[in-house]
Design an enzyme around this catalytic site. Structure first.
Site, mmCIF file in Angstrom:
data_model
loop_
_atom_site.group_PDB
_atom_site.id
_atom_site.type_symbol
_atom_site.label_atom_id
_atom_site.label_comp_id
_atom_site.label_asym_id
_atom_site.label_seq_id
_atom_site.Cartn_x
_atom_site.Cartn_y
_atom_site.Cartn_z
ATOM 1 N N GLY A 102 -7.257 53.702 -3.755
ATOM 2 C CA GLY A 102 -8.195 52.701 -4.350
ATOM 3 C C GLY A 102 -7.168 52.065 -5.378
ATOM 4 N N GLU A 123 0.334 43.356 -4.415
ATOM 5 C CA GLU A 123 -1.066 43.184 -3.803
ATOM 6 C C GLU A 123 -1.968 43.027 -4.900
ATOM 7 O OE1 GLU A 123 -2.018 46.130 -0.955
ATOM 8 O OE2 GLU A 123 0.212 46.447 -0.368
ATOM 9 N N SER A 166 -0.909 40.087 3.071
ATOM 10 C CA SER A 166 -1.597 38.952 3.159
ATOM 11 C C SER A 166 -3.309 39.563 2.838
ATOM 12 C CB SER A 166 -1.795 38.805 4.726
ATOM 13 O OG SER A 166 -0.426 38.581 5.142
ATOM 14 N N HIS A 184 -3.927 43.231 3.946
ATOM 15 C CA HIS A 184 -3.077 43.888 4.831
ATOM 16 C C HIS A 184 -1.330 43.850 4.294
ATOM 17 C CE1 HIS A 184 -1.538 45.259 8.869
ATOM 18 N NE2 HIS A 184 -0.499 44.394 8.574
ATOM 19 N N MET A 197 -9.786 52.287 6.166
ATOM 20 C CA MET A 197 -9.046 52.770 7.336
ATOM 21 C C MET A 197 -9.721 52.821 8.592
ATOM 22 S SD MET A 197 -6.278 52.129 5.872
ATOM 23 C CE MET A 197 -4.924 52.564 7.104
ATOM 24 N N ASP A 247 -6.664 42.921 11.905
ATOM 25 C CA ASP A 247 -5.746 41.943 11.075
ATOM 26 C C ASP A 247 -5.482 40.688 11.579
ATOM 27 O OD1 ASP A 247 -3.881 45.152 10.892
ATOM 28 O OD2 ASP A 247 -5.553 44.341 9.402
ATOM 29 N N ASN A 253 -5.931 49.078 -4.873
ATOM 30 C CA ASN A 253 -6.311 47.683 -4.962
ATOM 31 C C ASN A 253 -7.709 47.571 -5.459
ATOM 32 O OD1 ASN A 253 -4.584 45.888 -3.393
ATOM 33 N ND2 ASN A 253 -3.970 47.574 -2.115
ATOM 34 N N ASN A 264 -10.177 41.462 3.757
ATOM 35 C CA ASN A 264 -9.041 42.532 3.840
ATOM 36 C C ASN A 264 -7.836 42.311 3.245
ATOM 37 O OD1 ASN A 264 -8.500 45.169 4.630
ATOM 38 N ND2 ASN A 264 -7.342 44.188 6.493
#
Ligand code: GRF
Length: 204
Positions: free
Chosen positions: A11, A174, A136, A109, A90, A145, A13, A107
């Site tokens: 976690g 990120e 991204s 990636h 996931m 994706d 992000n 999302n």
């Protein structure tokens, strides 16, 4: 906007998004952190911040993906969630769920899409002798994706990089890219003004 953050793992992000949400004027209010397994490290971090959490374990639904997603949807409605940010989540979501949330679910990636969708992106970039890797943020669509890209950040690959050293360098980026992209989307900025970063990995 009332947002939910979906996680499966550490976690980091999620933490970057929660930090951004605390800034004055940031257009997101985190009302739920949802994980598909109780062991997700991010759950404790969310609890420590006083954010509501929910575990919807996909394993308890066996092969019935829609039942799993209906349980998730019930949690989202309970918290009046308006927008979803997947952050290291996931599980592949089915078209049933994605249709409900298309345009309101994003999302992150760890590659410069459309290169390297799927898993093991850093090793694949190294094996392909790429000079740039990156991350991204995209809208989630039925294909894995491959939804419209909101923002990207390029990160150099160094000759002595391993998948691990590259992953940790990209993760730092990120954590900058995701909050910027979420803000751009929630402010309704048109696609042309979305986020583009060429990050110096050694920048503070
Ligand atoms: C990150 O590389 C992210 O891009 C991918 O999962 C990895 C772990 O993310 N989706 P986090 O530390 O769990 O946020």
């Amino acid at each position: 906007k009332r947002i939910a953050i979906f996680i499966s793992g550490t976690g980091s992000n999620m933490e970057a998004l929660l930090d951004a949400c605390e800034e004055d004027g940031y257009p997101a209010l985190p009302v739920l952190v949802l994980a598909n397994k109780a062991s997700a490290g991010g759950i404790e971090k969310a609890k420590a911040r006083g954010i509501a959490t929910s575990i919807v374990d996909h394993k308890t639904f066996g092969k019935d993906r829609e039942a799993f997603e209906r349980a998730i949807q019930a949690e989202l409605e309970k918290h009046n969630v308006e927008f979803i940010a997947l952050a290291g989540f996931m599980r592949v979501l089915t078209p049933w769920f994605i249709e409900k949330w298309e345009g309101k679910m994003i999302n992150i990636h760890p590659s410069l899409l459309p290169s390297f969708p799927g898993l093991h992106t850093h090793q694949r970039a190294i094996d392909a002798k790429c000079r740039l890797a990156g991350c991204s943020v995209h809208f989630v669509t039925a294909g894995v994706d491959e939804g419209p890209i909101i923002g990207q950040a390029a990160v150099p690959i160094f000759p002595d990089d391993t998948a691990e050293t590259l992953a940790s360098r990209i993760l730092i980026t990120e954590h900058k890219l995701y909050p910027a992209c979420l803000e751009a989307v929630l402010l309704g900025e048109d696609q042309t003004s979305y986020v583009q970063m060429n990050d110096d990995p050694d920048a503070p």
